[in-house]
Design an enzyme around this catalytic site. Structure first.
Site, PDB file in Angstrom:
ATOM      1  N   HIS A 159       4.610  -8.567   4.108  1.00  0.00           N
ATOM      2  CA  HIS A 159       3.509  -8.898   3.176  1.00  0.00           C
ATOM      3  C   HIS A 159       2.663  -7.667   2.877  1.00  0.00           C
ATOM      4  CE1 HIS A 159       4.327 -13.183   4.214  1.00  0.00           C
ATOM      5  NE2 HIS A 159       4.538 -12.659   5.410  1.00  0.00           N
ATOM      6  N   SER A 286      -1.293  16.434 -13.415  1.00  0.00           N
ATOM      7  CA  SER A 286      -1.967  15.671 -14.463  1.00  0.00           C
ATOM      8  C   SER A 286      -2.503  16.647 -15.496  1.00  0.00           C
ATOM      9  CB  SER A 286      -3.106  14.872 -13.843  1.00  0.00           C
ATOM     10  OG  SER A 286      -4.075  14.565 -14.827  1.00  0.00           O
ATOM     11  N   GLU A 299       8.611   7.255  -9.571  1.00  0.00           N
ATOM     12  CA  GLU A 299       8.144   6.255 -10.537  1.00  0.00           C
ATOM     13  C   GLU A 299       9.195   6.014 -11.623  1.00  0.00           C
ATOM     14  OE1 GLU A 299       3.719   6.751 -11.549  1.00  0.00           O
ATOM     15  OE2 GLU A 299       4.276   8.593 -10.527  1.00  0.00           O
TER      16      GLU A 299
END
Ligand code: ARG
Length: 470
Positions: A159, A286, A299
């Site tokens: 979980h 970035s 990703e």
């Protein structure tokens, strides 16, 4: 005769094809990728035609020479692909026929329907081999990462809540197992891909006395004993794309596994987890925030699973409801197949490389795994060893966790008296259970993250991967 009429529109058609129709129906822009398979198949077909007396020795040699020359020109980029000629098959055959008189005999006892089925099977066969290799490389990269920091203990999660400590190696080995199942699936699918459809013709074979076994053998469609393997029903053979669905399905499962691994990598590389550091060359920055270092490879690997899954759904939808046998819809199979193979292999490859450029921060892992509450289950096991029924022990340890929480201290800082107050069976040795190392030493059950077990598993995989001759 117009160029575009050379192969499929000769005789019957009086009007030239509308140019919008040509643009809509052409596939050469993407199926030219099958040129190697197409030429290879044509060479084997010509050799068989010669054997059965449908081509003379000289005709066969002229055809093979012509095809080899065209192959060289395609390879060097000189070959001119013509959209008007629709697909890879007609481009090659038309050019061959323009150069070699006997080229007009190459399509004897063959249709583009069995030709494309053949090209695709040959292509998928090669791609399976590449994928198997890439799966092995990724498994090796996982094992290497596990072996670089054998001391790294992390919390295992359920979980996404800290559950019980595990060796990081055990977590990584879980992925090795997943990729092993993928490996087996791809390998087993080879059996079904590896059947030669050539000779099925358009739908109903041919009245000419060809030798399908010979073509199959020439193209390596053979079983382990070298016996040729051919498809058994001409109607099925020209309309069957199960081998593509199966490839896409196997790839989709693999993509889902990579996506899960990517998710772990992304989480582990956050400041919140901090378990790993991916090297600069395998991360991106970035454009706005100078401090950012982003795990874009992971990703994108996670993201690309979407198109691999989508391709499988497209393939299933494409085939569903198609009447027997060949229908032009089938031309839509190629881009889905190519995209699947390209995506899965690029992703497997870059993920393996990224893992090779990833460091484990053992201290961070250990800190995350150090809360003794993660060993609450080990305390239950301790009480079971003292003879308490599991349910009672579970309840008693719940009370201990509660006591520690209300005192705002970790479990291992409770006094022996605190322990004894919930169950008199507790002795001083309970504190030995409460450090992660001894906890790991205590779970040497096959398949579990015990220290010796994990070592054994690593050794097993290291050997298995080294001896693999894929
Ligand atoms: N380009 C076609 C395909 O990809 C090749 C087979 C064409 N057959 C036909 N009868 N038009 O499916």
């Amino acid at each position: 005769m117009n160029k575009s009429d050379i192969v499929s529109r000769s005789g019957r058609f009086k009007e030239e094809m509308d140019k919008d129709v040509t643009a809509f129906t052409e596939s050469v822009s993407f199926d030219k990728r099958l040129w190697r398979q197409d030429i290879r198949g044509s060479i084997a077909h010509a050799a068989m035609l010669k054997q059965v007396g449908l081509l003379s020795h000289d005709e066969c040699n002229a055809i093979i020479g012509g095809l080899e020359q065209i192959g060289k020109e395609i390879e060097s980029g000189e070959f001119e692909w013509k959209t008007a000629l629709e697909d890879v098959h007609m481009n090659i055959e038309a050019e061959l026929t323009r150069r070699v008189h006997a080229g007009a005999k190459l399509h004897t006892a063959r249709s583009r329907n069995d030709q494309i089925a053949l090209d695709l099977r040959l292509w998928v066969r090669d791609e399976i081999r590449t994928t198997l290799l890439n799966l092995r490389r990724l498994q090796s990269a996982l094992i290497e990462l596990a072996e670089t920091r054998p001391d790294a203990i992390i919390p295992g999660y359920t979980h996404l809540q800290r559950a019980q400590p595990v060796w990081l190696a055990h977590h990584l080995l879980a992925y090795v197992e997943m990729f092993e199942r993928d490996y087996q699936r791809f390998r087993e699918s080879m059996e079904r891909v590896n059947n030669c459809p050539l000779g099925s013709g358009a739908i109903a074979g041919t009245t000419l006395k060809i030798d399908r076994y010979q073509t199959a053998a020439l193209l390596g469609f053979v079983d382990e004993e070298g016996h040729p393997k051919i498809t058994q029903n001409s109607m099925d053979a020209v309309s069957d794309r199960d081998f593509i669905i199966e490839f896409c399905s196997n790839a989709a499962i693999t993509a889902v596994h990579i996506s899960r691994l990517a998710e772990d990598i992304i989480l582990w590389s956050t400041a919140e987890f901090g378990f790993i550091r991916i090297s600069d060359a395998f991360t991106t920055g970035s454009s706005l925030m100078p401090q950012k270092k982003n795990p874009d490879i992971a990703e994108l690997s996670r993201g690309k699973s979407a198109r691999v899954i989508g391709n499988l759904v497209s393939m299933l939808t494409l085939i569903k409801g198609l009447p027997m046998t060949y229908n032009r819809d089938l031309q839509e199979d190629k881009e889905r197949l190519f995209d699947t193979a390209d995506t899965i292999n690029a992703t497997l490859n870059i993920t393996a490389q990224m893992l090779r450029h990833t460091d484990v921060i053992s201290e961070k892992c250990r800190a995350a795994a150090s809360d003794p509450a993660l060993l609450a289950t080990d305390i239950v096991d301790y009480m079971v060893r003292k003879g308490l029924p599991f349910r009672n022990a579970h309840h008693a340890v719940g009370a201990l966790v509660d006591a520690a929480e209300s005192k705002n201290i970790p479990l291992n800082q409770l006094s022996l008296e605190d322990f004894k107050s919930v169950a008199p069976e507790f002795e001083q040795d309970i504190f030995d259970c409460l450090n992660p190392e001894s906890a790991m030493n205590n779970r040497n059950i096959p398949g579990c993250p015990g220290t010796d077990e994990v070592k054994k598993q690593l050794k097993h995989w290291r050997r298995a991967l080294e001896s693999d001759q894929t």
